[in-house]
Design a protein around this motif. Structure first.
Motif, PDB file in Angstrom:
ATOM      1  N   VAL A  92      25.937  35.408-104.007  1.00  0.00           N
ATOM      2  CA  VAL A  92      27.000  35.110-104.975  1.00  0.00           C
ATOM      3  C   VAL A  92      28.285  34.880-104.207  1.00  0.00           C
ATOM      4  CG1 VAL A  92      28.326  35.950-106.946  1.00  0.00           C
ATOM      5  CG2 VAL A  92      25.885  36.509-106.752  1.00  0.00           C
ATOM      6  N   GLN A  93      28.812  33.667-104.284  1.00  0.00           N
ATOM      7  CA  GLN A  93      30.047  33.301-103.593  1.00  0.00           C
ATOM      8  C   GLN A  93      31.113  32.895-104.600  1.00  0.00           C
ATOM      9  OE1 GLN A  93      28.108  30.227-101.074  1.00  0.00           O
ATOM     10  NE2 GLN A  93      28.923  31.366 -99.315  1.00  0.00           N
ATOM     11  N   ALA A  94      32.351  33.225-104.266  1.00  0.00           N
ATOM     12  CA  ALA A  94      33.454  32.880-105.166  1.00  0.00           C
ATOM     13  C   ALA A  94      33.651  31.365-105.193  1.00  0.00           C
ATOM     14  CB  ALA A  94      34.724  33.577-104.715  1.00  0.00           C
ATOM     15  N   ARG A  95      33.665  30.807-106.393  1.00  0.00           N
ATOM     16  CA  ARG A  95      33.926  29.369-106.527  1.00  0.00           C
ATOM     17  C   ARG A  95      35.402  29.077-106.283  1.00  0.00           C
ATOM     18  NH1 ARG A  95      30.309  28.503-112.081  1.00  0.00           N
ATOM     19  NH2 ARG A  95      28.294  29.005-111.131  1.00  0.00           N
ATOM     20  N   THR A  96      36.245  29.942-106.787  1.00  0.00           N
ATOM     21  CA  THR A  96      37.682  29.888-106.499  1.00  0.00           C
ATOM     22  C   THR A  96      38.127  31.310-106.207  1.00  0.00           C
ATOM     23  OG1 THR A  96      38.236  30.148-108.855  1.00  0.00           O
ATOM     24  CG2 THR A  96      38.104  27.902-107.997  1.00  0.00           C
ATOM     25  N   ARG A  97      38.945  31.483-105.191  1.00  0.00           N
ATOM     26  CA  ARG A  97      39.374  32.834-104.802  1.00  0.00           C
ATOM     27  C   ARG A  97      40.318  33.394-105.858  1.00  0.00           C
ATOM     28  NH1 ARG A  97      40.081  36.103-100.131  1.00  0.00           N
ATOM     29  NH2 ARG A  97      38.841  34.629 -98.910  1.00  0.00           N
ATOM     30  N   PRO A  98      39.957  34.523-106.490  1.00  0.00           N
ATOM     31  CA  PRO A  98      40.847  35.103-107.505  1.00  0.00           C
ATOM     32  C   PRO A  98      42.082  35.736-106.878  1.00  0.00           C
ATOM     33  CG  PRO A  98      38.965  36.539-107.127  1.00  0.00           C
ATOM     34  CD  PRO A  98      38.720  35.289-106.319  1.00  0.00           C
ATOM     35  N   ILE A  99      43.112  35.881-107.676  1.00  0.00           N
ATOM     36  CA  ILE A  99      44.287  36.668-107.284  1.00  0.00           C
ATOM     37  C   ILE A  99      43.938  38.124-107.560  1.00  0.00           C
ATOM     38  CG2 ILE A  99      46.732  37.111-107.720  1.00  0.00           C
ATOM     39  CD1 ILE A  99      46.917  34.216-108.769  1.00  0.00           C
ATOM     40  N   VAL A 100      43.843  38.922-106.502  1.00  0.00           N
ATOM     41  CA  VAL A 100      43.396  40.305-106.635  1.00  0.00           C
ATOM     42  C   VAL A 100      44.586  41.250-106.582  1.00  0.00           C
ATOM     43  CG1 VAL A 100      41.897  42.112-105.717  1.00  0.00           C
ATOM     44  CG2 VAL A 100      41.194  39.708-105.543  1.00  0.00           C
ATOM     45  N   ILE A 101      44.745  42.055-107.640  1.00  0.00           N
ATOM     46  CA  ILE A 101      45.790  43.064-107.706  1.00  0.00           C
ATOM     47  C   ILE A 101      45.112  44.436-107.724  1.00  0.00           C
ATOM     48  CG2 ILE A 101      47.816  43.902-108.935  1.00  0.00           C
ATOM     49  CD1 ILE A 101      48.056  40.992-107.996  1.00  0.00           C
ATOM     50  N   ILE A 102      45.483  45.283-106.776  1.00  0.00           N
ATOM     51  CA  ILE A 102      44.902  46.627-106.679  1.00  0.00           C
ATOM     52  C   ILE A 102      46.027  47.644-106.862  1.00  0.00           C
ATOM     53  CG2 ILE A 102      43.617  48.235-105.216  1.00  0.00           C
ATOM     54  CD1 ILE A 102      42.536  45.791-103.700  1.00  0.00           C
ATOM     55  N   THR A 103      45.849  48.576-107.786  1.00  0.00           N
ATOM     56  CA  THR A 103      46.890  49.578-108.013  1.00  0.00           C
ATOM     57  C   THR A 103      46.426  50.947-107.531  1.00  0.00           C
ATOM     58  OG1 THR A 103      46.205  50.312-110.235  1.00  0.00           O
ATOM     59  CG2 THR A 103      47.556  48.309-110.091  1.00  0.00           C
ATOM     60  N   SER A 104      47.405  51.765-107.148  1.00  0.00           N
ATOM     61  CA  SER A 104      47.141  53.124-106.694  1.00  0.00           C
ATOM     62  C   SER A 104      48.304  54.014-107.101  1.00  0.00           C
ATOM     63  CB  SER A 104      46.962  53.163-105.177  1.00  0.00           C
ATOM     64  OG  SER A 104      46.958  54.488-104.689  1.00  0.00           O
ATOM     65  N   ASN A 105      47.974  55.214-107.579  1.00  0.00           N
ATOM     66  CA  ASN A 105      49.008  56.199-107.901  1.00  0.00           C
ATOM     67  C   ASN A 105      49.288  57.127-106.735  1.00  0.00           C
ATOM     68  OD1 ASN A 105      49.496  55.324-110.545  1.00  0.00           O
ATOM     69  ND2 ASN A 105      47.808  56.532-111.355  1.00  0.00           N
ATOM     70  N   ASN A 106      48.730  56.779-105.575  1.00  0.00           N
ATOM     71  CA  ASN A 106      48.983  57.532-104.343  1.00  0.00           C
ATOM     72  C   ASN A 106      48.423  58.948-104.403  1.00  0.00           C
ATOM     73  OD1 ASN A 106      49.925  56.844-101.849  1.00  0.00           O
ATOM     74  ND2 ASN A 106      52.063  57.370-102.225  1.00  0.00           N
ATOM     75  N   GLU A 107      47.332  59.137-105.158  1.00  0.00           N
ATOM     76  CA  GLU A 107      46.731  60.466-105.268  1.00  0.00           C
ATOM     77  C   GLU A 107      45.964  60.834-104.006  1.00  0.00           C
ATOM     78  OE1 GLU A 107      44.442  60.741-108.814  1.00  0.00           O
ATOM     79  OE2 GLU A 107      46.165  60.398-110.146  1.00  0.00           O
ATOM     80  N   LYS A 108      45.485  59.827-103.271  1.00  0.00           N
ATOM     81  CA  LYS A 108      44.825  60.098-101.995  1.00  0.00           C
ATOM     82  C   LYS A 108      45.069  58.934-101.046  1.00  0.00           C
ATOM     83  CE  LYS A 108      40.530  60.525-103.481  1.00  0.00           C
ATOM     84  NZ  LYS A 108      40.210  60.079-104.834  1.00  0.00           N
ATOM     85  N   GLU A 109      44.958  59.209 -99.761  1.00  0.00           N
ATOM     86  CA  GLU A 109      45.168  58.178 -98.758  1.00  0.00           C
ATOM     87  C   GLU A 109      44.013  57.172 -98.773  1.00  0.00           C
ATOM     88  OE1 GLU A 109      47.742  57.596 -96.707  1.00  0.00           O
ATOM     89  OE2 GLU A 109      48.817  59.212 -97.715  1.00  0.00           O
ATOM     90  N   LEU A 110      44.352  55.911 -98.543  1.00  0.00           N
ATOM     91  CA  LEU A 110      43.339  54.861 -98.469  1.00  0.00           C
ATOM     92  C   LEU A 110      43.026  54.564 -97.004  1.00  0.00           C
ATOM     93  CD1 LEU A 110      44.767  52.492-101.237  1.00  0.00           C
ATOM     94  CD2 LEU A 110      42.887  54.125-101.446  1.00  0.00           C
TER      95      LEU A 110
END
Length: 281
Positions: free
Chosen positions: A146-164
């Motif tokens: 499965v490959q992306a036909r068009t690259r989506p705009i990806v928004i990732i949110t975090s409340n800073n509860e743990k380190e990434l």
């Protein structure tokens, strides 16, 4: 696409630059900030501004990265096979696409929101590295890429509860939404309550910032809670004079349940108000 905020979302210049930089770099935009500062709403308004569909993946503590790709329902397939259902002979009938799959196969460029990523297990972000980087994944059950036909705009949110993890952070464009200053808050309020009387807004903001600046407060009220409180003040027709009196006495404001969210903070503010009243005698 150039994001400049919308008629329903006041985006400071720094946030506008962050969104547009992430779009240009074709990297996920990782947005951190206090709960209630509009991180989730940002993704919704980016989609609205771009006229693009929005797919929302809200993360829970039990969410695994695999859930975003697909799930294979082996139990249902076994049950159907036992019942003689002809569908059981085709494994693809039991492969359920996840949110990333939906985003990848879209003909139109869309916005993908991965909301509150820090709620999941610490391995969750690392398990998505390859998929978000290459915009593809393999379905082993059906031997399908499965490959992306068009690259989506990806928004990732975090409340800073743990380190990434560092490896995950390297692949994102990062922005921290600082708590709005008074001028920005006024602009936000104007969007939601146009024509609000300035004396009421002035006293409400004074009470709001007085609460936020209280030493020892466990949960500071956020922008969304300010908007809820203003809605209640308007609904109950609380006059500016009532707020002014409370502010001068440093006593707890009316309808404080929209601002203070636990009994410890209520007791703390009542104690401070009591000490202030004794000092004024």
């Amino acid at each position: 696409m150039r994001f400049e905020g919308t008629d329903r979302y006041v985006a400071p210049r720094e946030l506008q630059l962050a969104v547009n930089a992430a779009v240009t770099l074709e990297r996920p935009l990782l947005v951190k900030g206090e709960p209630g500062t509009g991180k989730t709403l940002l993704a919704q308004e980016i989609a609205r501004a771009a006229g693009a569909p929005l797919i929302e993946w809200h993360i829970k503590s039990t969410t695994k990265a695999q859930h975003g790709l697909y799930e294979y329902d082996a139990v249902n397939r076994l049950r159907d096979a036992q019942l003689g259902d002809p569908r059981a002979s085709e494994i693809r009938n039991y492969v359920v696409p996840g949110k990333l799959w939906e985003a990848f196969v879209s003909e139109q460029r869309l916005v993908l929101l991965i909301d509150e990523i820090d709620k999941a297990d610490i391995e969750f972000p690392n398990d998505l590295l390859r998929e978000l980087d290459r915009m593809e994944f393999y379905v082993y059950e059906t031997q399908q890429l499965v490959q992306a036909r068009t690259r989506p705009i990806v928004i990732i949110t975090s409340n800073n509860e743990k380190e990434l993890p560092d490896a995950f952070l390297r692949r994102c464009f990062f922005h921290y939404i600082r708590f709005p200053d008074e001028e920005t808050l006024r602009a936000i309020v104007e969007v939601h309550y146009p024509g609000l009387k300035q004396d009421l807004l002035r006293e409400a903001l004074a009470a709001f910032f007085q609460l936020r600046e209280t030493p020892g407060l466990r949960k500071k009220p956020s922008t969304s809670e300010l908007l809820d409180w203003l809605k209640l003040l308007l609904a109950e027709d609380i006059p500016a004079e009532a707020l002014r009196e409370k502010n001068q006495r440093k006593s707890i404001p009316p309808l404080y349940g929209a601002l203070l969210k636990n009994e410890q903070d209520v007791q703390l503010f009542e104690k401070i108000a009591f000490m202030a009243s004794r000092g004024n005698r």
